[in-house]
Design an enzyme around this catalytic site. Structure first.
Site, short mmCIF file in Angstrom:
data_model
loop_
_atom_site.label_atom_id
_atom_site.label_comp_id
_atom_site.label_asym_id
_atom_site.label_seq_id
_atom_site.Cartn_x
_atom_site.Cartn_y
_atom_site.Cartn_z
N ARG A 17 -13.89 5.77 -29.02
CA ARG A 17 -13.72 5.27 -30.39
C ARG A 17 -12.33 4.72 -30.67
O ARG A 17 -12.03 4.23 -31.75
CB ARG A 17 -14.03 6.41 -31.39
CG ARG A 17 -15.49 6.80 -31.45
CD ARG A 17 -15.70 8.11 -32.18
NE ARG A 17 -15.45 9.28 -31.35
CZ ARG A 17 -15.44 10.53 -31.80
NH1 ARG A 17 -15.64 10.77 -33.07
NH2 ARG A 17 -15.21 11.53 -30.97
N GLN A 75 -11.06 16.68 -13.73
CA GLN A 75 -12.47 16.64 -14.11
C GLN A 75 -12.95 15.25 -13.70
O GLN A 75 -12.70 14.25 -14.40
CB GLN A 75 -12.64 16.84 -15.63
CG GLN A 75 -14.09 16.88 -16.06
CD GLN A 75 -14.28 16.76 -17.58
OE1 GLN A 75 -13.38 16.31 -18.31
NE2 GLN A 75 -15.43 17.16 -18.07
N ASN A 392 25.47 -12.58 -13.85
CA ASN A 392 25.52 -11.35 -13.04
C ASN A 392 24.48 -11.33 -11.93
O ASN A 392 24.51 -10.46 -11.08
CB ASN A 392 25.33 -10.13 -13.94
CG ASN A 392 24.05 -10.20 -14.76
OD1 ASN A 392 23.55 -11.28 -15.06
ND2 ASN A 392 23.53 -9.05 -15.13
C1 UD1 Z 1 -14.61 18.16 -30.57
C2 UD1 Z 1 -15.57 19.33 -30.83
C3 UD1 Z 1 -15.86 19.40 -32.33
C4 UD1 Z 1 -14.56 19.52 -33.11
C5 UD1 Z 1 -13.58 18.40 -32.74
C6 UD1 Z 1 -12.24 18.70 -33.36
C7 UD1 Z 1 -16.96 19.45 -28.82
C8 UD1 Z 1 -18.31 19.23 -28.24
N1 UD1 Z 1 -16.81 19.12 -30.11
O1 UD1 Z 1 -15.33 16.98 -30.90
O2 UD1 Z 1 -16.68 20.51 -32.61
O3 UD1 Z 1 -14.85 19.48 -34.50
O4 UD1 Z 1 -13.42 18.32 -31.31
O5 UD1 Z 1 -11.34 17.66 -33.21
O6 UD1 Z 1 -16.07 19.93 -28.14
N2 UD1 Z 1 -12.50 15.91 -23.14
C9 UD1 Z 1 -12.42 16.24 -21.81
N3 UD1 Z 1 -13.50 16.03 -21.01
C10 UD1 Z 1 -14.67 15.55 -21.47
C11 UD1 Z 1 -14.76 15.23 -22.85
C12 UD1 Z 1 -13.66 15.43 -23.66
O7 UD1 Z 1 -11.37 16.70 -21.33
O8 UD1 Z 1 -15.62 15.41 -20.68
C13 UD1 Z 1 -11.31 16.12 -23.99
C14 UD1 Z 1 -10.89 14.84 -24.73
O9 UD1 Z 1 -9.91 14.13 -23.97
C15 UD1 Z 1 -10.33 15.36 -26.04
C16 UD1 Z 1 -11.02 16.71 -26.24
O10 UD1 Z 1 -11.63 17.03 -25.00
O11 UD1 Z 1 -8.94 15.57 -26.00
C17 UD1 Z 1 -12.08 16.64 -27.33
O12 UD1 Z 1 -13.05 15.67 -27.00
P1 UD1 Z 1 -13.64 14.67 -28.08
O13 UD1 Z 1 -14.61 13.79 -27.39
O14 UD1 Z 1 -12.56 14.05 -28.86
O15 UD1 Z 1 -14.46 15.69 -28.99
P2 UD1 Z 1 -14.86 15.50 -30.50
O16 UD1 Z 1 -16.09 14.65 -30.55
O17 UD1 Z 1 -13.73 15.10 -31.31
CA CA Z 2 -11.70 14.58 -30.85
#
Ligand code: UD1
Ligand code: CA
Length: 464
Positions: A17, A75, A392
Site C-alpha cells: 500500500r 523470511q 581538483n
Molecule cells: C497488522 C496486524 C493488525 C494490526 C496492525 C497494527 C496482522 C495479521 N495484523 O496488520 O491486527 O492492527 O498490524 O499496525 O498481523 N511482515 C513480515 N512478514 C510478512 C508480513 C508482514 O515481516 O510476511 C511485517 C511487515 O513488514 C510489517 C509488519 O509485519 O512491519 C506488519 O505487517 P502489515 O502487513 O503492515 O500488517 P497490517 O495489515 O498492518
Molecule cells: Ca501495518
C-alpha cells in the site's frame, strides 16, 4: 531489568500500500527510515539484542542497517506476520529468554516509556500472551479486538475477515501490533496457525484466539487512543505520522527556548541538537546528527544534514549544508553549498553560489561569490575573488590546492591542482595557476593584453 525478554521486529513485508520499491520500513520520516525509530525506541530496553525479520528488499535493508545484519532473521517468502514469527522462533529460543516482545516494524512513533509500561504490566499479570490495544473513532484497516464476558479478550479479527453478524458490532478497539509472548506457551500453537482467511496469510494475531482456546492467560492492554502507536501503511499514514512527529519535536524545542518562526514548515530530525535561543525561520529541513549552538541563525529555505553550526554562525537563505562545519560567527549564503568535509572556521564568509567540498577555510577567509573550492586548504584572512575555481580533478584523481594566509586571489582564477600558494601572495585576475607560488609573490598566469590600432575606417561605409 527485562533480561528474560527477547525482542523481535517484524520487517520483512513489502508494504504494497506504500507503492514504493523499497521495503516499507525504509520509508523515511524526518530524515530517518521508519525502522530507525523502532530501534531507537527499543534500544534503551534491549540494547543491541534485537532480532529483525527481513525478507523483501533484504539487500536494501542490509545497506540501510549494516550494524544490525548479524541479528537479521530471514523470511524467504512473506506469508504473513504469523509466518514471520514462526521463522524467527528458533533464533528467539536461542537467546535463552522466556518471553519475547514482538513489534511491527511499521510503528515508528512508539515511545520507550509506552513499551516499558506494557512490559511492566504484562510481567506483573504473568500473561502468556499480551498485546497493546488502541481505541479509535475510525478503526481503519487495523485488526479488531474481540472481547467477551468481563471484557476478557477472545480474539483479534482482521478487517477483511470481520463479520458483524459473527463478531458483533464494532467497538473501535484495535490491535497496535505490539505483543508479549511466552515462548514455551505459544510454541505448540504455531502449528495450528492457518492461512485459511481472506488474505491467505498466516496471522500472528491468530495466536490470541488460539491462546484463549488452549486456556492460556491472554491480556489485551488498552492504551487509549495514543496516536504514537498507529501503524504506517500508506503515503497518507506516513504523512500523518510525520506531522505528529514534527509537531512533537518542534514543541519540545520551543519549550526549551528555541525560536521557530514558522513551525509548521520547520522539519527537524529527532537527533538534531539545537541550543536555546537559536533562531530558525522555516521552511527548512534540518536532519541527522546536526548540532546548532547558541546564537546561531538559520534563515528560510535551508537544508542542513549532519552538520555543526557553531556559536553565532549564520546560514542565510537558500543554502545547503551536508557534513559541514560552520565555525563561530561564520556566515554562509545566501545560496551557499557546503558539501561533506567543508570546514569553515571562525568568521569565515562564503557568499552566493559558493560551493565548498572537503576543504578547510581558516579564520577570516572570504569567498563572496561564484566559487568552487574543493580539496583545498586556505590560510587565515585570505580573500578569494569571484569566479575562483580549484580544478581538483584530473579525470582520475583528486588533488589538493593549498593557499597560505592573507593571500589575495584575483577574480576568475583557476588553480590547477596540485598546487601550493604561499602566504601574502597576490594572484592576478583571470590567472590559470599551474605552478606553485612563493610567499609574498605576485603571480599572473594569463596572456598579456595587447592593444593594437584598428585598421583605418572609411567614414562613410564603416569599418571594412
Ligand atoms: C497488522 C496486524 C493488525 C494490526 C496492525 C497494527 C496482522 C495479521 N495484523 O496488520 O491486527 O492492527 O498490524 O499496525 O498481523 N511482515 C513480515 N512478514 C510478512 C508480513 C508482514 O515481516 O510476511 C511485517 C511487515 O513488514 C510489517 C509488519 O509485519 O512491519 C506488519 O505487517 P502489515 O502487513 O503492515 O500488517 P497490517 O495489515 O498492518
Ligand atoms: Ca501495518
Amino acid at each position: 531489568m527485562f533480561e528474560n525478554i527477547a525482542c523481535l521486529i517484524l520487517a520483512a513485508g513489502k508494504g504494497t500500500r506504500m507503492y514504493s520499491e523499497d521495503p516499507k520500513v525504509l520509508r523515511p520520516l524526518l530524515g530517518h527510515p521508519m525502522l530507525y525509530y523502532v530501534y531507537r525506541a527499543l534500544e534503551p530496553i534491549f540494547g543491541e539484542d534485537i532480532l529483525t525479520v527481513v525478507g523483501f528488499g533484504r539487500e536494501r535493508m542490509e545497506k540501510a542497517f549494516p550494524e544490525k545484519i548479524d541479528r537479521f532473521v530471514m523470511q524467504e517468502k512473506q506469508l504473513g506476520t504469523g509466518h514471520a514469527f514462526s521463522c524467527s522462533f528458533d533464533a528467539l529460543k536461542a537467546t535463552g529468554a522466556e518471553y519475547c516482545l514482538v513489534m511491527n516494524g511499521d510503528t515508528p512513533l512508539a515511545l520507550t516509556e509506552t513499551l516499558e509500561d506494557f512490559l511492566d504490566d504484562t510481567m506483573a499479570s504473568q500473561a502468556d500472551i499480551a498485546f497493546l490495544s488502541l481505541t479509535l473513532d475510525d478503526p481503519g484497516a487495523y485488526g479488531r479486538v474481540i472481547r467477551g464476558k468481563n471484557d476478557s479478550v477472545q480474539a483479534i479479527i482482521e478487517l477483511k475477515d470481520y463479520d458483524v453478524h459473527v463478531h458483533g458490532p464494532e467497538t473501535g478497539e484495535i490491535n497496535s501490533g505490539i505483543y508479549l509472548l511466552r515462548l514455551d506457551a505459544v510454541a505448540p500453537l504455531l502449528k495450528e496457525l492457518s492461512n485459511e482467511n481472506k488474505s491467505g496469510e498466516y496471522y500472528i494475531t491468530d495466536l490470541i484466539g488460539l491462546g484463549v482456546k488452549h486456556g492460556l492467560r491472554v491480556d489485551g492492554i488498552a492504551c487509549g487512543s495514543d496516536e504514537f502507536l498507529l501503524g504506517v501503511n500508506s503515503p497518507r499514514e506516513l504523512l500523518e505520522a510525520e506531522l505528529v512527529l514534527q509537531q512533537f519535536i518542534n514543541e519540545t524545542l520551543v519549550d526549551k527556548g528555541v525560536i521557530l518562526r514558522n513551525p509548521g514548515q520547520v522539519r527537524i530530525g529527532p537527533d538534531v541538537i539545537v541550543a536555546p535561543g537559536v533562531d530558525i525561520t522555516g521552511p527548512c529541513e534540518i536532519y541527522g546528527t546536526t548540532e546548532i549552538r547558541q546564537g546561531a541563525i538559520v534563515e528560510s529555505n535551508v537544508v542542513i544534514l549532519d552538520s555543526l553550526l557553531d556559536k553565532r554562525s549564520h546560514v542565510r537563505s537558500f543554502s545547503h549544508l551536508e557534513k559541514a562545519v560552520l565555525g563561530e560567527s561564520a556566515v554562509a549564503g545566501p545560496f551557499a553549498r557546503l558539501r561533506p568535509g567543508a570546514v569553515l572556521k571562525e568568521n569565515v564568509r562564503v557568499g552566493n553560489f559558493v560551493e565548498v567540498k572537503k576543504s578547510v577555510l581558516a579564520k577570516g577567509v572570504k569567498a563572496g561569490h561564484l566559487t568552487y573550492l574543493g580539496d583545498a586548504d586556505i590560510g587565515e584572512n585570505t580573500n578569494i575573488g569571484a569566479g575562483t575555481i580549484t580544478c581538483n580533478y584530473d579525470g582520475k584523481n583528486k588533488h589538493k590546492t593549498i593557499i597560505g594566509k592573507e593571500a589575495f586571489i584575483g577574480s576568475n582564477t583557476a588553480f590547477v591542482a596540485p598546487v601550493k600558494i604561499g602566504d601574502q601572495t597576490l594572484v592576478g585576475a583571470g590567472s590559470v595557476i599551474t605552478k606553485d607560488v612563493d610567499a609574498h609573490a605576485l603571480a599572473v598566469g594569463r596572456s598579456r593584453q595587447v592593444n593594437l590600432k584598428r585598421r583605418k575606417c572609411n567614414d562613410e561605409s564603416g569599418p571594412s
